[in-house]
Write a protein that holds these residues in place. Sequence first.
Motif, short mmCIF file in Angstrom:
data_model
loop_
_atom_site.label_atom_id
_atom_site.label_comp_id
_atom_site.label_asym_id
_atom_site.label_seq_id
_atom_site.Cartn_x
_atom_site.Cartn_y
_atom_site.Cartn_z
N ARG A 32 0.64 -9.80 -28.30
CA ARG A 32 -0.19 -10.99 -27.59
C ARG A 32 1.14 -12.06 -27.55
O ARG A 32 1.43 -12.24 -28.64
CB ARG A 32 -1.54 -11.69 -27.82
N GLY A 33 1.29 -13.29 -27.18
CA GLY A 33 2.52 -14.10 -26.16
C GLY A 33 1.59 -15.12 -26.38
O GLY A 33 0.41 -15.18 -26.71
N ALA B 92 4.10 -15.58 -14.75
CA ALA B 92 2.38 -16.29 -16.12
C ALA B 92 1.84 -14.57 -15.14
O ALA B 92 1.75 -15.03 -13.67
CB ALA B 92 1.82 -17.36 -16.27
N VAL B 93 0.66 -14.51 -15.96
CA VAL B 93 -0.18 -13.34 -15.10
C VAL B 93 -2.01 -14.16 -15.19
O VAL B 93 -2.29 -14.58 -16.98
CB VAL B 93 -0.39 -12.22 -15.80
N GLY B 94 -2.46 -14.59 -14.75
CA GLY B 94 -3.85 -15.47 -15.17
C GLY B 94 -4.68 -14.69 -14.84
O GLY B 94 -4.86 -13.65 -13.42
N VAL B 95 -5.55 -14.83 -15.51
CA VAL B 95 -7.15 -14.40 -15.07
C VAL B 95 -8.48 -15.36 -15.61
O VAL B 95 -8.29 -16.16 -16.07
CB VAL B 95 -7.23 -13.43 -16.96
N PRO B 96 -9.54 -14.85 -14.50
CA PRO B 96 -10.22 -16.31 -14.80
C PRO B 96 -11.21 -16.79 -16.25
O PRO B 96 -10.69 -15.39 -16.90
CB PRO B 96 -11.74 -15.14 -14.17
N ALA B 97 -11.55 -17.63 -16.20
CA ALA B 97 -11.66 -18.11 -18.26
C ALA B 97 -12.74 -16.87 -18.66
O ALA B 97 -13.12 -16.48 -19.86
CB ALA B 97 -11.56 -19.15 -18.13
N ARG B 98 -13.98 -16.65 -17.77
CA ARG B 98 -14.41 -15.41 -18.12
C ARG B 98 -14.59 -14.32 -18.84
O ARG B 98 -14.63 -13.67 -19.24
CB ARG B 98 -15.49 -15.02 -17.10
N TYR C 54 6.16 -13.95 -24.90
CA TYR C 54 6.04 -12.92 -23.86
C TYR C 54 4.92 -12.00 -24.53
O TYR C 54 4.60 -11.51 -25.89
CB TYR C 54 7.07 -11.72 -23.34
N THR C 55 3.66 -11.50 -23.87
CA THR C 55 2.70 -10.22 -23.94
C THR C 55 3.09 -9.54 -23.13
O THR C 55 3.66 -9.32 -21.54
CB THR C 55 2.19 -11.27 -23.27
N PRO C 56 3.66 -8.19 -23.57
CA PRO C 56 3.75 -7.28 -23.10
C PRO C 56 3.30 -7.00 -21.67
O PRO C 56 2.17 -6.75 -21.90
CB PRO C 56 4.15 -6.14 -24.57
#
Length: 138
Positions: free
Chosen positions: A56-57, A38-44, A109-111
């Motif tokens: 989009r996965g 998984a790749v995380g980004v801040p919610a903002r 999956y998200t590419p």
Amino acid sequence: MASLLAAGSRRTPPPRRPEPDGEVRLRSPLPTPLGCDAVGVPARHGFRVLSRLSGRGLVFADPEWWWFLVPAGSDAELRWPLPSCYAPGARVPDRGPRLIHHPDATSPYTPPIPLYLVVCQLTGVAPAWSAWNVGAGR
């Protein structure tokens, strides 16, 4: 016979094993033949990242982070820029992540390359592939 099939179709999921250090593994409702990170980004940044991706996965979110499922090993030869976070095995901090986006397609999956480019764009970091850089010098 029908009652046996009906009874067999009501399987309960196996109990969730606790992960180390307050982590939880994101569980895909779709098959993950390539493994799962998984790749995380801040919610903002979550909505901006999601809106800029054509593919989009599965996407999970908790109050602080949005997590995009990618094939296992999507960190090979890539340096995911801060403030993004790469989570091998889709193990993320246990802050109650929930599924917020289910793809129309059958892939969970998200590419990873388009995701990487969007994350780089949002963070102002130039994309860099170490394998490509080595190959360019030949």
